[in-house]
Scaffold this motif. Structure first.
Motif, PDB file in Angstrom:
ATOM      1  N   SER A  74     -27.699  19.271  63.661  1.00 32.29           N
ATOM      2  CA  SER A  74     -28.269  18.869  63.740  1.00 32.29           C
ATOM      3  C   SER A  74     -28.722  18.069  65.182  1.00 32.29           C
ATOM      4  N   ALA A  75     -30.182  17.657  65.756  1.00 32.23           N
ATOM      5  CA  ALA A  75     -30.082  16.683  67.157  1.00 32.23           C
ATOM      6  C   ALA A  75     -29.131  15.480  66.976  1.00 32.23           C
ATOM      7  N   CYS A  76     -29.655  15.297  66.235  1.00 35.17           N
ATOM      8  CA  CYS A  76     -29.235  13.192  65.619  1.00 35.17           C
ATOM      9  C   CYS A  76     -27.502  13.124  65.329  1.00 35.17           C
ATOM     10  N   SER A  77     -26.676  14.307  65.204  1.00 38.69           N
ATOM     11  CA  SER A  77     -25.404  14.216  64.758  1.00 38.69           C
ATOM     12  C   SER A  77     -24.625  13.470  66.183  1.00 38.69           C
ATOM     13  N   LYS A  78     -22.999  13.323  66.136  1.00 41.36           N
ATOM     14  CA  LYS A  78     -22.465  12.474  66.779  1.00 41.36           C
ATOM     15  C   LYS A  78     -22.638  13.347  67.573  1.00 41.36           C
ATOM     16  N   GLU A  79     -21.856  15.792  67.125  1.00 42.54           N
ATOM     17  CA  GLU A  79     -21.381  15.542  67.928  1.00 42.54           C
ATOM     18  C   GLU A  79     -22.520  16.295  69.330  1.00 42.54           C
ATOM     19  N   ARG A  80     -23.752  16.348  69.111  1.00 45.79           N
ATOM     20  CA  ARG A  80     -24.730  16.530  69.755  1.00 45.79           C
ATOM     21  C   ARG A  80     -25.048  15.198  71.005  1.00 45.79           C
ATOM     22  N   THR A  81     -24.904  14.189  70.100  1.00 44.84           N
ATOM     23  CA  THR A  81     -25.897  12.435  70.780  1.00 44.84           C
ATOM     24  C   THR A  81     -24.545  12.089  72.224  1.00 44.84           C
ATOM     25  N   SER A  82     -23.086  12.631  71.735  1.00 43.68           N
ATOM     26  CA  SER A  82     -22.314  12.290  72.740  1.00 43.68           C
ATOM     27  C   SER A  82     -21.631  13.233  73.636  1.00 43.68           C
ATOM     28  N   ASN A  83     -22.678  14.536  73.590  1.00 44.92           N
ATOM     29  CA  ASN A  83     -21.953  16.070  74.300  1.00 44.92           C
ATOM     30  C   ASN A  83     -23.113  16.515  75.836  1.00 44.92           C
ATOM     31  N   LEU A  84     -23.698  14.779  76.542  1.00 39.97           N
ATOM     32  CA  LEU A  84     -24.307  15.359  77.294  1.00 39.97           C
ATOM     33  C   LEU A  84     -24.198  15.153  78.968  1.00 39.97           C
ATOM     34  N   THR A 127     -36.539   8.808  61.027  1.00 39.87           N
ATOM     35  CA  THR A 127     -35.491   8.868  60.621  1.00 39.87           C
ATOM     36  C   THR A 127     -33.996   9.246  61.222  1.00 39.87           C
ATOM     37  N   ALA A 128     -34.024  10.737  61.263  1.00 38.10           N
ATOM     38  CA  ALA A 128     -33.367  11.566  62.394  1.00 38.10           C
ATOM     39  C   ALA A 128     -33.634  11.238  63.511  1.00 38.10           C
ATOM     40  N   TYR A 129     -34.651  10.997  64.176  1.00 33.39           N
ATOM     41  CA  TYR A 129     -35.468  10.563  65.296  1.00 33.39           C
ATOM     42  C   TYR A 129     -35.089   9.649  65.965  1.00 33.39           C
ATOM     43  N   ARG A 130     -34.967   8.850  64.896  1.00 33.00           N
ATOM     44  CA  ARG A 130     -34.780   6.848  65.453  1.00 33.00           C
ATOM     45  C   ARG A 130     -33.186   7.336  65.582  1.00 33.00           C
ATOM     46  N   LEU A 131     -32.391   7.902  64.340  1.00 33.55           N
ATOM     47  CA  LEU A 131     -30.882   8.057  64.413  1.00 33.55           C
ATOM     48  C   LEU A 131     -30.059   8.873  65.449  1.00 33.55           C
ATOM     49  N   MET A 132     -30.807   9.631  66.025  1.00 33.66           N
ATOM     50  CA  MET A 132     -31.326  10.770  67.565  1.00 33.66           C
ATOM     51  C   MET A 132     -30.844   9.662  68.384  1.00 33.66           C
ATOM     52  N   LEU A 133     -31.677   8.807  69.273  1.00 28.47           N
ATOM     53  CA  LEU A 133     -32.196   7.912  69.764  1.00 28.47           C
ATOM     54  C   LEU A 133     -31.182   6.695  70.318  1.00 28.47           C
ATOM     55  N   LYS A 134     -30.794   6.203  69.240  1.00 28.73           N
ATOM     56  CA  LYS A 134     -29.378   4.847  68.757  1.00 28.73           C
ATOM     57  C   LYS A 134     -28.459   5.849  69.274  1.00 28.73           C
ATOM     58  N   ARG A 135     -28.016   6.672  68.787  1.00 28.69           N
ATOM     59  CA  ARG A 135     -26.223   7.193  69.140  1.00 28.69           C
ATOM     60  C   ARG A 135     -26.960   7.800  70.879  1.00 28.69           C
ATOM     61  N   VAL A 136     -27.611   8.395  71.312  1.00 26.51           N
ATOM     62  CA  VAL A 136     -27.665   8.989  72.290  1.00 26.51           C
ATOM     63  C   VAL A 136     -27.692   7.620  73.683  1.00 26.51           C
ATOM     64  N   ARG A 137     -29.038   6.375  74.002  1.00 27.83           N
ATOM     65  CA  ARG A 137     -28.976   5.269  74.556  1.00 27.83           C
ATOM     66  C   ARG A 137     -27.171   4.741  74.182  1.00 27.83           C
ATOM     67  N   ASN A 138     -26.678   4.519  72.650  1.00 29.77           N
ATOM     68  CA  ASN A 138     -25.352   3.786  72.672  1.00 29.77           C
ATOM     69  C   ASN A 138     -23.791   4.641  73.833  1.00 29.77           C
ATOM     70  N   ASN A 139     -24.320   5.733  73.318  1.00 30.50           N
ATOM     71  CA  ASN A 139     -23.041   6.591  74.744  1.00 30.50           C
ATOM     72  C   ASN A 139     -23.581   6.889  76.242  1.00 30.50           C
ATOM     73  N   TYR A 140     -24.585   6.556  76.251  1.00 28.48           N
ATOM     74  CA  TYR A 140     -25.621   6.827  77.629  1.00 28.48           C
ATOM     75  C   TYR A 140     -25.911   5.751  77.997  1.00 28.48           C
ATOM     76  N   PRO A 141     -25.786   4.047  78.172  1.00 29.87           N
ATOM     77  CA  PRO A 141     -26.761   3.255  78.484  1.00 29.87           C
ATOM     78  C   PRO A 141     -27.551   2.890  79.706  1.00 29.87           C
ATOM     79  N   PHE A 142     -26.886   4.075  80.465  1.00 28.08           N
ATOM     80  CA  PHE A 142     -27.425   3.705  81.956  1.00 28.08           C
ATOM     81  C   PHE A 142     -28.403   4.468  82.396  1.00 28.08           C
ATOM     82  N   ALA A 143     -28.266   5.646  81.563  1.00 25.48           N
ATOM     83  CA  ALA A 143     -29.395   6.604  81.410  1.00 25.48           C
ATOM     84  C   ALA A 143     -31.075   6.006  81.149  1.00 25.48           C
ATOM     85  N   GLU A 144     -31.507   7.003  81.727  1.00 27.12           N
ATOM     86  CA  GLU A 144     -33.304   7.113  81.034  1.00 27.12           C
ATOM     87  C   GLU A 144     -33.189   8.514  80.348  1.00 27.12           C
ATOM     88  N   VAL A 145     -34.228   8.101  79.237  1.00 36.11           N
ATOM     89  CA  VAL A 145     -33.764   8.782  78.006  1.00 36.11           C
ATOM     90  C   VAL A 145     -35.696   9.580  77.682  1.00 36.11           C
TER      91      VAL A 145
END
Length: 226
Positions: A74-84, A127-145
């Motif tokens: 899933s795109a909201c998983s920890k693995e995928r949201t931390s591998n960018l 819920t999943a989209y919100r979780l995905m964005l939360k994890r992406v933002r936490n992992n890459y706080p300086f990126a434009e999402v």
């Protein structure tokens, strides 16, 4: 600009995704020969940017696959949201093009409760989209999402084909409304390419051919540039 992609089959290309990932596109399929023939390659070219990571998995959803008992791929998983990122190189822009498989497989759009199966939470799309964005933002706080809309397509070789506005009782524009709302909530950008009113060329109503890739990349870039 350093750019990473989080996507499904539409964004896959053999040799550019993690080697163990499921892919749809490969060299020569529908005339697509290299990165420059993909929608994201077109976007990167127009930005004079460079690819950092293409984190795309064919068939993946933002939500969990029912009865899988796990969150990955899933795109909201920890693995995928931390591998960018790649090594120490992090993206300036993260393009998220997800939601098509959720919509086409009838993932619950919104719900007041989280479903359960085998002791594992089956997240609804919102819920999943919100979780995905939360994890992406936490992992890459300086990126434009940037969160890209689900976009309509047509089949040049089949004039009888009509893009389905609604599948399994829910319209793709309803999913786009959720994507927009979650992007705004997370401080991300909503790239509403669907609002341009220009369907892209495809081979099956979903997967773009070479011309459709060019169309899609240009639409997304035009919306990004505003």
């Amino acid at each position: 600009m350093k750019i990473s992609i989080l996507g499904d089959s539409i964004s896959t290309f053999l040799g550019y995704n993690p080697p163990e990932y499921s892919y749809y596109y490969h060299r020569g399929l529908y005339g697509i020969m290299d990165q420059n023939d993909t929608w994201w390659g077109r976007f990167i070219d127009l930005c004079n940017g460079q690819l950092v990571m293409n984190e795309s998995w064919s068939g993946s959803r933002v939500t969990c696959i029912p009865n899988s008992g796990r969150m990955f791929p899933s795109a909201c998983s920890k693995e995928r949201t931390s591998n960018l990122h790649f090594g120490t190189e992090s993206p300036d822009i993260i393009l998220i093009y997800m939601g098509v498989n959720d919509w086409m497989n009838g993932a619950t759009l919104k719900s007041g409760s989280i479903k359960q199966f085998s002791g594992f939470p089956e997240l609804v799309f919102e819920t999943a989209y919100r979780l995905m964005l939360k994890r992406v933002r936490n992992n890459y706080p300086f990126a434009e999402v940037c969160c890209i809309s689900i976009n309509p397509a047509y089949i040049p070789t089949d004039r009888s084909f009509v893009f389905p506005e609604c599948v399994n009782g829910c319209g793709y524009m309803e999913y786009n409304d959720v994507i927009r709302a979650e992007a705004e909530l997370a401080g991300a950008r909503f790239i509403n390419a669907a609002s341009m009113g220009r369907p892209y060329e495809s081979i099956d109503g979903v997967h773009p051919d070479k011309t459709g890739m060019k169309t899609l990349g240009k639409l997304i870039y035009e919306c990004y540039r505003g």
